[in-house]
Design a protein around this motif. Structure first.
Motif, PDB file in Angstrom:
ATOM      1  N   ALA A   1       4.469  11.054  -1.724  1.00  0.00           N
ATOM      2  CA  ALA A   1       3.502  10.280  -2.506  1.00  0.00           C
ATOM      3  C   ALA A   1       4.223   9.127  -3.185  1.00  0.00           C
ATOM      4  CB  ALA A   1       2.821  11.173  -3.538  1.00  0.00           C
ATOM      5  N   GLY A   2       3.656   7.921  -3.055  1.00  0.00           N
ATOM      6  CA  GLY A   2       4.278   6.737  -3.640  1.00  0.00           C
ATOM      7  C   GLY A   2       5.120   5.938  -2.672  1.00  0.00           C
ATOM      8  N   ASP A   3       5.416   6.505  -1.503  1.00  0.00           N
ATOM      9  CA  ASP A   3       6.162   5.736  -0.499  1.00  0.00           C
ATOM     10  C   ASP A   3       5.344   4.525  -0.049  1.00  0.00           C
ATOM     11  OD1 ASP A   3       8.250   7.489  -0.568  1.00  0.00           O
ATOM     12  OD2 ASP A   3       7.873   8.395   1.401  1.00  0.00           O
ATOM     13  N   VAL A   4       6.030   3.390   0.188  1.00  0.00           N
ATOM     14  CA  VAL A   4       5.362   2.183   0.672  1.00  0.00           C
ATOM     15  C   VAL A   4       5.114   2.328   2.180  1.00  0.00           C
ATOM     16  CG1 VAL A   4       5.540  -0.304   0.992  1.00  0.00           C
ATOM     17  CG2 VAL A   4       6.417   0.751  -1.100  1.00  0.00           C
ATOM     18  N   LEU A   5       3.859   2.231   2.574  1.00  0.00           N
ATOM     19  CA  LEU A   5       3.490   2.363   3.979  1.00  0.00           C
ATOM     20  C   LEU A   5       3.156   1.020   4.628  1.00  0.00           C
ATOM     21  CD1 LEU A   5       1.258   5.566   3.858  1.00  0.00           C
ATOM     22  CD2 LEU A   5       3.703   5.376   4.370  1.00  0.00           C
ATOM     23  N   ALA A   6       2.844   0.011   3.827  1.00  0.00           N
ATOM     24  CA  ALA A   6       2.560  -1.322   4.361  1.00  0.00           C
ATOM     25  C   ALA A   6       2.926  -2.343   3.292  1.00  0.00           C
ATOM     26  CB  ALA A   6       1.098  -1.463   4.763  1.00  0.00           C
ATOM     27  N   ARG A   7       3.469  -3.477   3.744  1.00  0.00           N
ATOM     28  CA  ARG A   7       3.967  -4.510   2.828  1.00  0.00           C
ATOM     29  C   ARG A   7       3.239  -5.825   3.074  1.00  0.00           C
ATOM     30  NH1 ARG A   7       7.980  -1.001   3.916  1.00  0.00           N
ATOM     31  NH2 ARG A   7       9.373  -0.432   2.194  1.00  0.00           N
TER      32      ARG A   7
ATOM     33  N   ALA B   1       0.868  -1.179   0.000  1.00  0.00           N
ATOM     34  CA  ALA B   1       0.000   0.000   0.000  1.00  0.00           C
ATOM     35  C   ALA B   1       0.902   1.225   0.000  1.00  0.00           C
ATOM     36  CB  ALA B   1      -0.910   0.001   1.218  1.00  0.00           C
ATOM     37  N   ARG B   2       0.676   2.123  -0.964  1.00  0.00           N
ATOM     38  CA  ARG B   2       1.527   3.295  -1.131  1.00  0.00           C
ATOM     39  C   ARG B   2       0.750   4.575  -0.847  1.00  0.00           C
ATOM     40  NH1 ARG B   2       6.303   2.347  -4.031  1.00  0.00           N
ATOM     41  NH2 ARG B   2       6.533   0.183  -4.721  1.00  0.00           N
TER      42      ARG B   2
ATOM     43  N   VAL C   1      -5.111   6.707   1.469  1.00  0.00           N
ATOM     44  CA  VAL C   1      -5.412   5.340   1.034  1.00  0.00           C
ATOM     45  C   VAL C   1      -6.784   4.958   1.574  1.00  0.00           C
ATOM     46  CG1 VAL C   1      -4.706   2.929   1.135  1.00  0.00           C
ATOM     47  CG2 VAL C   1      -2.976   4.736   0.996  1.00  0.00           C
ATOM     48  N   ALA C   2      -7.692   4.530   0.707  1.00  0.00           N
ATOM     49  CA  ALA C   2      -9.059   4.213   1.114  1.00  0.00           C
ATOM     50  C   ALA C   2      -9.313   2.718   1.247  1.00  0.00           C
ATOM     51  CB  ALA C   2     -10.058   4.808   0.124  1.00  0.00           C
ATOM     52  N   THR C   3      -8.597   1.905   0.445  1.00  0.00           N
ATOM     53  CA  THR C   3      -8.805   0.463   0.457  1.00  0.00           C
ATOM     54  C   THR C   3      -7.460  -0.248   0.451  1.00  0.00           C
ATOM     55  OG1 THR C   3      -8.912   0.299  -1.954  1.00  0.00           O
ATOM     56  CG2 THR C   3     -10.994   0.661  -0.783  1.00  0.00           C
ATOM     57  N   VAL C   4      -7.456  -1.495   0.907  1.00  0.00           N
ATOM     58  CA  VAL C   4      -6.241  -2.310   0.907  1.00  0.00           C
ATOM     59  C   VAL C   4      -6.590  -3.717   0.438  1.00  0.00           C
ATOM     60  CG1 VAL C   4      -4.988  -1.043   2.700  1.00  0.00           C
ATOM     61  CG2 VAL C   4      -6.608  -2.829   3.378  1.00  0.00           C
ATOM     62  N   ASP C   5      -5.572  -4.417  -0.083  1.00  0.00           N
ATOM     63  CA  ASP C   5      -5.726  -5.817  -0.480  1.00  0.00           C
ATOM     64  C   ASP C   5      -5.251  -6.708   0.658  1.00  0.00           C
ATOM     65  OD1 ASP C   5      -6.716  -5.272  -3.031  1.00  0.00           O
ATOM     66  OD2 ASP C   5      -4.694  -5.038  -3.849  1.00  0.00           O
ATOM     67  N   VAL C   6      -6.134  -7.591   1.115  1.00  0.00           N
ATOM     68  CA  VAL C   6      -5.825  -8.497   2.216  1.00  0.00           C
ATOM     69  C   VAL C   6      -6.343  -9.885   1.869  1.00  0.00           C
ATOM     70  CG1 VAL C   6      -5.889  -6.693   3.995  1.00  0.00           C
ATOM     71  CG2 VAL C   6      -7.990  -7.906   3.400  1.00  0.00           C
ATOM     72  N   PRO C   7      -5.688 -10.963   2.370  1.00  0.00           N
ATOM     73  CA  PRO C   7      -6.272 -12.290   2.194  1.00  0.00           C
ATOM     74  C   PRO C   7      -7.652 -12.350   2.842  1.00  0.00           C
ATOM     75  CG  PRO C   7      -3.987 -12.463   2.916  1.00  0.00           C
ATOM     76  CD  PRO C   7      -4.384 -11.018   3.054  1.00  0.00           C
ATOM     77  N   ARG C   8      -8.554 -13.073   2.226  1.00  0.00           N
ATOM     78  CA  ARG C   8      -9.882 -13.184   2.826  1.00  0.00           C
ATOM     79  C   ARG C   8      -9.784 -13.840   4.201  1.00  0.00           C
ATOM     80  NH1 ARG C   8     -11.736 -18.316   2.745  1.00  0.00           N
ATOM     81  NH2 ARG C   8     -10.898 -19.768   1.184  1.00  0.00           N
ATOM     82  N   THR C   9     -10.761 -13.595   5.026  1.00  0.00           N
ATOM     83  CA  THR C   9     -10.770 -14.144   6.380  1.00  0.00           C
ATOM     84  C   THR C   9     -11.011 -15.653   6.332  1.00  0.00           C
ATOM     85  OG1 THR C   9     -11.608 -12.076   7.289  1.00  0.00           O
ATOM     86  CG2 THR C   9     -11.886 -14.052   8.636  1.00  0.00           C
ATOM     87  N   PRO C  10     -10.134 -16.459   6.952  1.00  0.00           N
ATOM     88  CA  PRO C  10     -10.331 -17.912   6.908  1.00  0.00           C
ATOM     89  C   PRO C  10     -11.619 -18.326   7.615  1.00  0.00           C
ATOM     90  CG  PRO C  10      -8.091 -17.359   7.599  1.00  0.00           C
ATOM     91  CD  PRO C  10      -8.873 -16.088   7.627  1.00  0.00           C
TER      92      PRO C  10
END
Length: 395
Positions: A137-143, A37-38, A161-170
């Motif tokens: 702007a463009g710096d990585v804030l979460a990996r 997330a940048r 940042v409004a949304t993030v990509d995360v693995p779905r909840t198991p």
């Protein structure tokens, strides 16, 4: 029988994070990043004041200098342009207006009939927070693998940042077996015991992050056990508590086989928790936990939670051990890595000291209720003296 480390490696072998989904930040607390997330903007996004006071030109200030006040600037408000010899009242967070380069603090100023009198000379840039001095702007804030803690969420939100990509909840399905089980609060019955594993194990799973599906308790009957297990195989993890031994009323292992679940191992050199069973059907991880509450809690902490964390995308799945020392001598039981029910008390140097309770044994759930967790006595270690360093498992 597998050693603890070997059994854990077999559980974690081949587990990959689940497919990712995009979620809004308010729904992401505690989730794990699947992609970078940048920052969408610079932080700060513009030059702004760090203090309440007056926006000024540094060269116009000196003790006793008088500046004409031409406006009032608030955070999020409009702006004005300063000319030589002028100043603008400004509140913390407001944008530095064109023409200004410094802030004269309220404490260093006196207002008289539309003018402000400086008590000091200020240097160029004093109390100004410069654009992008924190984040570009463009710096990585979460990996990938980062857990979305409150500080990380705050940084992402502040950077647009409004949304993030995360693995779905198991999804974790939980089944308890045993004809002897009663729900808590039911009237006592001869030969019956109260069921607690679904509550305890479920609480541990929920604390890590999962979508729990609790199935009705299953009596000790093969067809009922098989049907319940088949229904529970729709999730990512299936936990079946009880019935994994070899008694005439233990139907879980034959039901696993009948459902096409491939056994990876049965029994681990630990106490409590020796009868743990683990297998797979397709991508579903299947755990057969001993029905004893203490054993179920230990096995969940040591094996189920690490598997769950790996599915969630965590880079360090655990299990989570602290380091401490024994307050008195203790050792493993019958050459198994033993989890000794213990009170964990901070020592004078801040390092926790484990005091094993007098009552030890896989049936001592009352003793667990009076403790803080376990001190780990590795198999083959022999008796450990007071002061020996040990791993601690908090639950």
């Amino acid at each position: 029988m597998k050693d603890f480390a070997e059994a854990l490696a077999l559980v974690l072998e081949g587990i990959e994070p689940l497919a990712s989904e995009q979620v809004a930040l308010p729904e992401a607390i505690g989730r794990v990043m699947a992609a970078e997330a940048r920052a969408a903007i610079d932080l700060p996004p513009f030059d702004r004041t760090a203090m309440d006071g007056f926006a000024v030109r540094a060269q116009d200030t000196a003790p006793g200098a008088e500046l004409r006040v031409i406006g009032d600037l608030a955070a999020g408000g409009g702006t004005i342009t300063l000319e030589p010899g002028t100043a603008a009242r400004i509140s913390t967070g407001a944008a530095i207006p064109p023409g200004a380069d410094s802030i004269l603090r309220v404490e260093d100023a006196e207002v008289r009939d539309g003018t402000v009198v400086a008590a000091v000379a200020v240097r160029h840039g004093l109390h100004v927070r410069r654009r992008a001095e924190d984040v570009h702007a463009g710096d990585v804030l979460a990996r990938p693998g980062d857990v979305l803690t409150v500080p990380r969420l705050s940084a992402l939100a502040s950077a647009g940042v409004a949304t993030v990509d995360v693995p779905r909840t198991p999804r974790v399905d939980v089944i308890v077996t045993g004809s002897e089980l009663l729900p808590p609060g039911a009237p006592p019955e001869p030969g019956k015991i109260y069921e607690s594993n679904s509550l305890a194990v479920g609480a541990m799973l929920a604390a890590v992050g999962s979508r729990l599906v609790h199935h009705p308790p299953v009596i000790d009957e093969f067809d009922a056990t098989r049907a319940a297990i088949e229904a529970g195989l729709e999730g990512d993890i299936l936990i079946v508590s009880g019935g994994v031994s070899v008694g005439p009323h233990d139907h879980v292992k034959p039901a696993f086989e009948a459902c096409g679940i491939e056994e990876v191992f049965w029994r681990v050199r630990i106490k409590p928790g020796k009868p743990l069973w683990f297998g797979r059907r397709g991508s579903t991880l299947v755990f057969g936990l001993p029905g004893n509450p203490l054993s179920a809690i230990v096995c969940t902490a040591l094996f189920v939670l690490p598997a769950l964390r790996r599915l969630r995308g965590e880079s360090d799945p655990g299990p989570r051990f602290d380091r401490g020392r024994l307050g008195e001598s203790a050792g493993p039981s019958d050459n198994r890595t033993t989890f000794l029910i213990s009170k964990l008390v901070p020592g004078e140097d801040g390092i926790p000291v484990a005091w094993p309770t007098e009552r030890q044994g896989s049936h001592m759930t009352g003793a667990l209720g009076e403790s803080d967790g376990f001190a780990v006595a590795p198999h083959g270690s022999g008796s450990l003296p007071a002061g020996a360093e040990v791993d601690l498992l908090r639950v």
